[in-house]
Design an enzyme around this catalytic site. Structure first.
Site, mmCIF file in Angstrom:
data_model
loop_
_atom_site.group_PDB
_atom_site.id
_atom_site.type_symbol
_atom_site.label_atom_id
_atom_site.label_comp_id
_atom_site.label_asym_id
_atom_site.label_seq_id
_atom_site.Cartn_x
_atom_site.Cartn_y
_atom_site.Cartn_z
ATOM 1 N N SER A 696 56.040 23.679 32.008
ATOM 2 C CA SER A 696 54.777 24.399 31.915
ATOM 3 C C SER A 696 54.323 24.678 30.480
ATOM 4 O O SER A 696 53.257 25.231 30.261
ATOM 5 C CB SER A 696 54.850 25.705 32.708
ATOM 6 O OG SER A 696 55.653 26.625 32.026
ATOM 7 N N LYS A 739 53.232 35.752 34.572
ATOM 8 C CA LYS A 739 52.743 35.348 33.257
ATOM 9 C C LYS A 739 51.550 36.200 32.826
ATOM 10 O O LYS A 739 51.428 36.583 31.661
ATOM 11 C CB LYS A 739 52.376 33.868 33.279
ATOM 12 C CG LYS A 739 53.616 32.967 33.365
ATOM 13 C CD LYS A 739 53.260 31.511 33.583
ATOM 14 C CE LYS A 739 54.529 30.654 33.582
ATOM 15 N NZ LYS A 739 54.241 29.248 33.898
#
Ligand SMILES: Nc1ncnc2c1ncn2[C@@H]1O[C@H](COP(=O)(O)OP(=O)(O)OP(=O)(O)O)[C@@H](O)[C@H]1O
Ligand SMILES: [Mg+2]
Length: 822
Positions: A696, A739
């Protein structure tokens, strides 16, 4: 008939006197079960009328009579036919009248005689007789026989209690072989017919030989007898010995008061266990062990082992359950009382309880709380137990490597104990507690066995009805236990375990949520813990926000609670010192109390130079920001990647390099096309101590590289996450909520994320969604457009080359990219 009152052992007293002239006829006295021998003294008891008359007549005359053995000892008055034909003439040496009318005689035996003819039968037997003298032929053989007989007889005397030792001396001193044979024959206990044979044999040599045989046989019988006796003795010994020893031991123990102790102990346990409703096989085992315990002295090592074992059985909640409170409203109240927010989680828990209520015996699946530390997983478990009215026990699976920790050691091991499951059950005191198995993701496995499979047996509703602990070695029904597991991540939980869990994710809190939690739960709790009244600890929202932002950086609230605790302690001290803190603690005061701030927003500082991009990562302890740095220097086209990166992350770094290399002319038109051939590129992800992996960070790496090449800064209020393909497409990622929370903690206001993740924003609390500016992208170009500051033209990339760019160079550069494919 005459009864012999004693054997002819009085022989030694015999004085062989002058033989009297033998009359031709003499009265005959029949003897019962005895054979007279010449030259021996025979004591007789006389009761029969016929015999008394005989004795009286004889005593009036020459005192002589013939003693004759009867062939039929059971006949009281045997006739001539029942008597042997060879007997011994005797002289009555002494007579004693006993008050009961019977007589005692001592008769001195003389010659051996043969009954030639019976002359009278009444009033007693009378017969004509003739002497039967010995036939003696002196020979060395005879001497040898004599010695042999003497020796064997002496052995017999030693072995047999009924022969007096004096006989040995008497026998040794007899010189006449015939007399010797009579003396020995008379003293042995032999059957009448055998003795009679020895009496009738006139040839002394033959008689001695016969006697030798008889003696040898007797000796053999005697020795076998002793052998049998000693064998019987030892057989009896073994069983009796133990019995006797035990009796003695018991006596000693009783004396010491120990036996009472042992029995009392067994009784106490028996009573204790009798009160428990045990399953049948358990009951059997218990009875067996109780029996063993009673028979062991307290000092025996085994005694302690059995006692501990039985105590364990007695301490387990075989038949004790608590009643469940399945009132859903009550449950909701309890959950709200203990926890702020967590709406979805609470809903799930209520649903779970609702199913329990409708189907109480349903084999429930196992709830599993997954999330970063300090978000309230354990405390939620406690709340559920409180809501249900169940006992709560916490079992830590973290660091468990040995199966025996869960299941215990066999009883044969010294100091063996049940495993943690049964220990927790005992502590709970009911067989339907709520077990919280913490850190199930941190269970290890090694040569000592696989704790995960043991854990599976514990958790699996199909198997846990007959859970068998090694120590107990008896099945215990765990099916009534409610299990809740907690984990930071499910990645490391073995598949079969994960399959049986109903996962509830708890992501972490936004700063606003933390503020609410602090105000409503943490501050009052810390005030309490530190002995302050509610009013004595008041902290303003601004102060709490400062604590959240500058003194903690976490997904949960554990550190926040600790900081509030630190403030509370300081206030408590002031109160204790006599101060009277009034009013609230403001931001300034909070900072003063906590000292230098611990966390700084790094984004601004870190992105001050081009070549640094801010990424968002997911970790088991919640989301986090990470900075990716790219730099280059003169070299020969090498790529270096550092910062403890996993394979996947390294590959995405290579892909990012390949992409920017292919798009160099667009990204940095000023650079020569062979720039990558003359420079080495280094990508570094600081925080080297923490291993990082995953795809990611792809777009973040590409952005850092583009920033370095173009010299354009990355915006300091932006963080990004997304996987990137070689062609520049942006692929979706996981953990967006974590996140987003991490971005907020780090003072970031804009998040660049893959467009395919847009639906995930629903999970993010609304107030946070509003505050954060999401920028969803499908192509790396979009990322770069959004993230890079406009070129100011004044800041070239570091080590920017001034070489002119030729067409040939460009082609070459493209070719190397294609062939080398870095
Ligand atoms: N939503 C909440 N409302 C009130 N208090 C909370 C909330 N979430 C967490 N807490 C408090 O935070 C503290 C830490 O929570 P807890 O120990 O349950 O964390 P955890 O998720 O089990 O962490 P770990 O993974 O480290 O075991 C507890 O005192 C708990 O009461
Ligand atoms: Mg916990």
């Amino acid at each position: 008939m005459i009864d012999v009152i004693s054997d002819g052992t009085g022989a030694r007293e015999v004085e062989v006197g002058m033989r009297q002239q033998l009359p031709s006829a003499l009265p005959v006295l029949p003897l019962r079960e005895t054979v007279p021998f010449p030259d021996t003294l025979t004591p007789l008891a006389i009761g029969q009328e016929r015999s008394v008359a005989l004795v009286n007549d004889v005593l009036a005359g020459n005192r002589m009579l013939v003693m004759l053995a009867s062939r039929q000892p059971d006949l009281d008055e045997p006739g001539p036919e029942e008597l042997y034909e060879v007997g011994v003439v005797g002289v009555i040496a002494r007579m004693l009248k006993v008050p009961d009318g019977t007589l005692r005689l001592l008769v001195q035996g003389a010659q051996r005689v043969h009954i030639d003819r019976w002359t009278a039968e009444t009033p007693y037997l009378v017969a004509q007789i003739s002497e039967m003298p010995d036939v003696l032929e002196e020979s060395p053989e005879l001497t040898a026989l004599m010695r042999n007989v003497q020796q064997t007889f002496s052995q017999i005397v030693e072995a047999v209690p009924y022969l007096p030792e004096e006989l040995q001396i008497a026998v040794a001193n007899v010189e006449d072989p015939g007399g010797l044979s009579h003396l020995i024959s008379g003293s042995l206990r032999l059957p009448t017919d055998e003795k009679q044979v020895l009496l009738e044999e006139c040839n002394v040599g033959r008689r001695l030989r016969r006697l030798t045989e008889v003696l040898a046989r007797e000796l053999e019988v005697i020795s076998i007898g002793t052998e049998i006796q000693s064998q019987v003795q030892s057989d009896m010994d073994r069983t009796q010995r133990e019995f006797i020893l035990r009796q003695q031991l018991k006596a000693i123990q009783e004396e010491l008061g120990e036996f009472d102790e042992s029995a009392a102990e067994a009784n106490e346990l028996r009573e204790q266990l009798a009160a428990v409703d045990l399953p049948e096989d358990v009951r059997k085992q218990v009875d067996r062990e109780l029996g063993r315990l009673e028979n062991l002295p307290p000092a025996a090592a085994e005694h302690g082992v059995i006692r501990t074992y039985l105590e364990w059985i007695a301490s387990l909640p075989w038949d004790r359950s608590t009643a469940d409170n399945l009132d859903l409203e009550h449950a909701r109240t309890v959950l709200d009382e203990d926890h702020y927010g967590l709406e979805q989680v609470k809903e799930r828990i209520i649903e779970f309880l609702a199913v329990r209520r409708l189907k109480p015996d349903a084999r429930g699946s196992i709830l599993s709380f997954v999330g970063p530390p300090g978000v309230g997983k354990t405390s939620l478990g406690k709340s559920i137990a409180r809501a249900l009215g169940r006992e709560f026990e916490r079992i830590s699976a973290g660091g468990v490597r040995d199966e025996a920790e869960i299941r215990g050691h066999r009883r044969t091991y010294i100091g063996a104990m049940p495993g943690t499951i049964l220990r927790a059950l005992r502590d709970a005191g009911s067989n339907n507690p709520l077990f919280m198995i913490d850190e199930i993701d941190k269970m290890g496995s090694d040569f000592r066995g696989d704790p995960a499979s043991a854990m599976l047996e514990v958790l699996d509703p199909e198997q846990n009805q007959h859970f068998r602990d090694h120590y107990l070695d008896l099945p215990f029904d765990l099916s009534k236990v409610m299990f809740i597991t907690t984990a930071n991540t499910l990645d490391t939980v073995p598949g079969p375990l994960r399959d049986r869990m109903e996962t509830i994710e708890i992501a972490g809190y936004t700063n606003d949520e933390k503020l609410q939690i602090a105000k409503r739960y943490l501050v009052p709790r810390q005030a309490d813990r530190n002995g302050l009244k509610r009013g004595q600890l008041r902290i303003t929202n601004a102060a709490l926000r400062a604590v959240i932002a500058d003194y903690t950086r976490e997904a949960g609230v554990r550190e926040l609670e600790r900081q509030i605790g630190a403030i509370a302690r300081k206030v408590a001290r002031e109160v204790a010192e006599g101060g009277n803190p009034k009013g609230s603690i403001g931001e300034g005061r909070a900072r003063e109390l906590l000292g230098r701030k611990r966390y700084h927003s790094e984004t601004k500082r870190r992105t001050r130079l081009p070549g640094v991009a801010t990424g968002l990562a997911w970790t088991p302890v919640g989301g986090d920001v990470l900075f990716i740095e790219a730099t280059a220097f003169d070299g020969e086209g090498k790529l270096q990647i550092t910062g403890q990166l996993g394979e996947v992350m390294k590959e995405s770094a290579q892909a990012a390099v390949s992409y920017v290399r292919g798009h160099l002319s667009q990204l940095a038109p000023d650079l020569p096309s062979d720039w990558f051939r003359t420079h080495d590129v280094h990508i570094h992800v600081p925080g080297g101590a923490i291993p990082k992996d995953g795809p990611s960070a792809g777009i973040t790496m590409a952005t850092a590289l583009a920033s370095m090449l173009s010299g354009r800064h990355v915006r300091d209020d932006i963080a990004m996450t997304g996987e990137m393909t070689l062609t520049g497409q942006v692929l979706p990622i996981g953990g967006l909520k974590d996140k987003a929370l991490a971005a907020q903690r780090n003072g970031i206001s804009c998040i660049i994320a893959p467009e395919l993740n847009e639906p995930d924003t629903e999970e993010i609390p609304e107030h946070l969604r509003k505050k954060l500016n999401f920028h969803f992208v499908g192509q790396i170009d979009d990322v770069l457009d959004a993230a890079l500051e406009p070129a100011d033209g004044a800041t070239p990339p570091r080590r920017r080359t001034t070489r002119s760019v030729t067409g040939e160079d460009r082609v070459y550069a493209r070719r190397t990219q294609a062939t080398q494919g870095e």
